[in-house]
Design an enzyme around this catalytic site. Sequence first.
Site, PDB file in Angstrom:
ATOM      1  N   GLN A 265       0.823  -1.207   0.000  1.00 25.43           N
ATOM      2  CA  GLN A 265       0.000   0.000   0.000  1.00 25.43           C
ATOM      3  C   GLN A 265       0.856   1.255   0.000  1.00 25.43           C
ATOM      4  OE1 GLN A 265      -3.426  -0.351  -0.495  1.00 25.43           O
ATOM      5  NE2 GLN A 265      -2.483  -2.337  -0.822  1.00 25.43           N
ATOM      6  N   HIS A 268       1.857   3.030  -3.271  1.00 27.13           N
ATOM      7  CA  HIS A 268       0.887   3.771  -4.081  1.00 27.13           C
ATOM      8  C   HIS A 268       1.269   5.250  -4.160  1.00 27.13           C
ATOM      9  CE1 HIS A 268      -2.247   1.051  -5.391  1.00 27.13           C
ATOM     10  NE2 HIS A 268      -2.251   0.466  -4.218  1.00 27.13           N
ATOM     11  N   GLU A 333      -9.639   0.412   4.920  1.00 28.16           N
ATOM     12  CA  GLU A 333      -9.992   0.016   3.555  1.00 28.16           C
ATOM     13  C   GLU A 333      -9.688  -1.471   3.355  1.00 28.16           C
ATOM     14  OE1 GLU A 333      -8.772   1.240  -1.042  1.00 28.16           O
ATOM     15  OE2 GLU A 333      -7.445   1.747   0.621  1.00 28.16           O
ATOM     16  N   HIS A 334      -8.458  -1.877   3.662  1.00 27.90           N
ATOM     17  CA  HIS A 334      -8.033  -3.274   3.570  1.00 27.90           C
ATOM     18  C   HIS A 334      -7.634  -3.768   4.962  1.00 27.90           C
ATOM     19  CE1 HIS A 334      -6.728  -1.386  -0.340  1.00 27.90           C
ATOM     20  NE2 HIS A 334      -7.488  -2.361  -0.802  1.00 27.90           N
ATOM     21  N   ASP A 367      -6.415  -6.805  -5.092  1.00 28.70           N
ATOM     22  CA  ASP A 367      -6.269  -5.674  -6.007  1.00 28.70           C
ATOM     23  C   ASP A 367      -6.447  -6.093  -7.457  1.00 28.70           C
ATOM     24  OD1 ASP A 367      -5.871  -3.700  -4.154  1.00 28.70           O
ATOM     25  OD2 ASP A 367      -3.686  -3.743  -4.267  1.00 28.70           O
ATOM     26  N   HIS A 426     -54.193  15.110   1.173  1.00 26.71           N
ATOM     27  CA  HIS A 426     -53.726  13.733   1.340  1.00 26.71           C
ATOM     28  C   HIS A 426     -54.851  12.878   1.935  1.00 26.71           C
ATOM     29  CE1 HIS A 426     -49.717  15.392   0.744  1.00 26.71           C
ATOM     30  NE2 HIS A 426     -49.179  14.177   0.811  1.00 26.71           N
TER      31      HIS A 426
END
Length: 436
Positions: A265, A268, A333-334, A367, A426
């Site tokens: 990660q 990235h 996230e992971h 991924d 109504h």
Amino acid sequence: MTAPIAIRRLNAADPGFNKHLDHLLSWESVSDDGVNERVLDIIKNVRERGDAALVEYTQRFDGLAVNSMADLILPRERLELALTRITPAQRQALEVAAERVRSYHEKQKQDSWTYTEADGTVLGQKVTPLDRAGLYVPGGKASYPSSVLMNAIPAKVAGVPEVVMVVPTPRGEINEIVLAAACIAGVDRVFTIGGAQAVAALAYGTESVPPVDKIVGPGNIYVATAKRHVFGKVGIDMIAGPSEILVVCDGQTDPDWIAMDLFSQAEHDEDAQSILLSPDAEFLDKVAASIAQLLPTMEREAIIRTSMETRGALILVKDMEQAIEVANRIAPEHLELSVADPDAWLPHIRHAGAIFMGRYTAEALGDYCAGPNHVLPTSGTARFSSPLGVYDFQKRSSIIHCSAQGASELGKSASVLARGESLTAHARSAEYRIKN
């Protein structure tokens, strides 16, 4: 000589741990005023001038000598040509990944349903795919064919008739494997435009670019800001922050494996976040040693170093129970559960985008080719968000079909509630259907 890497070490038993963790996790994915102003100007220009604005922005930002939108459209034949230009190994890998992603997402597909009550009233839900989806793909050398598969295939499985892809080609750089992925995923139309102007074109349409119902896919701060501004005119997947991984390990996994999982990660970008939780202090030392030893072997050493030193951490917890408690607070996230019996801990995980079970399940598999989607909630949004899926490309409409008897009975309750809200029309509308 390579400088030693300094990774933050935290102990969950320390009095100030929560404050330190909050500081570590803090991330504001907001644009500054300058970016915001430029994006709004671009959107306005594209809305007013259409294709002409797209051509001008492409000339200015991508350095391309284009004369018209005809120069920025890739026909289906060009995508098929890309399939022949990539290596056989690349094509096979793309096809394997695409098939696994398609197979997984087909199980998410929702169907319409109804049920009939005793008085003949029918209630239900009609599920309909979006008419058109827009896919933003980063262009040039920093492009990701895996993102094409993960975004386009769920849309096609959902039944979306037309998927439109935009991908910039700065200085004419065309990534053949991205186009090949688009071909395999069933993308229908491709425009070589990018940035906020591409998002605006997808949202509002131009003479050449058709307006879409939803825009998905990653991009830089200009793309993210544009997506935020067009939300409401169109749907969007999410405003994503930097990539994250949280590894929970009992201390029995090879420390080199864990170090590389953290790197996966961190490479990235400099803002990515890699965190390890373990109740074994000696194991944390071993992982730190592995990080120092393996870092000089990495092509993206500088990026990994910055990411690990500024946003990474090795955290000592009291036991596995506390590790899970901290993991839920982070809502990553992971999440890798690199432990002996991950199934025993799975019921206790409440917040995570994707959960990787056991020592052998590297996050990197998710991924690319495991099957589940890699578009996941970041920055703690897993508390209320889910991975991208088929359901993101389907709409649900309620079905209500009252029988005469059902309308009469429901009308009595509706009348009382409507008059309680002082909404007389109504009430009377419902009362007309009540049998005397």
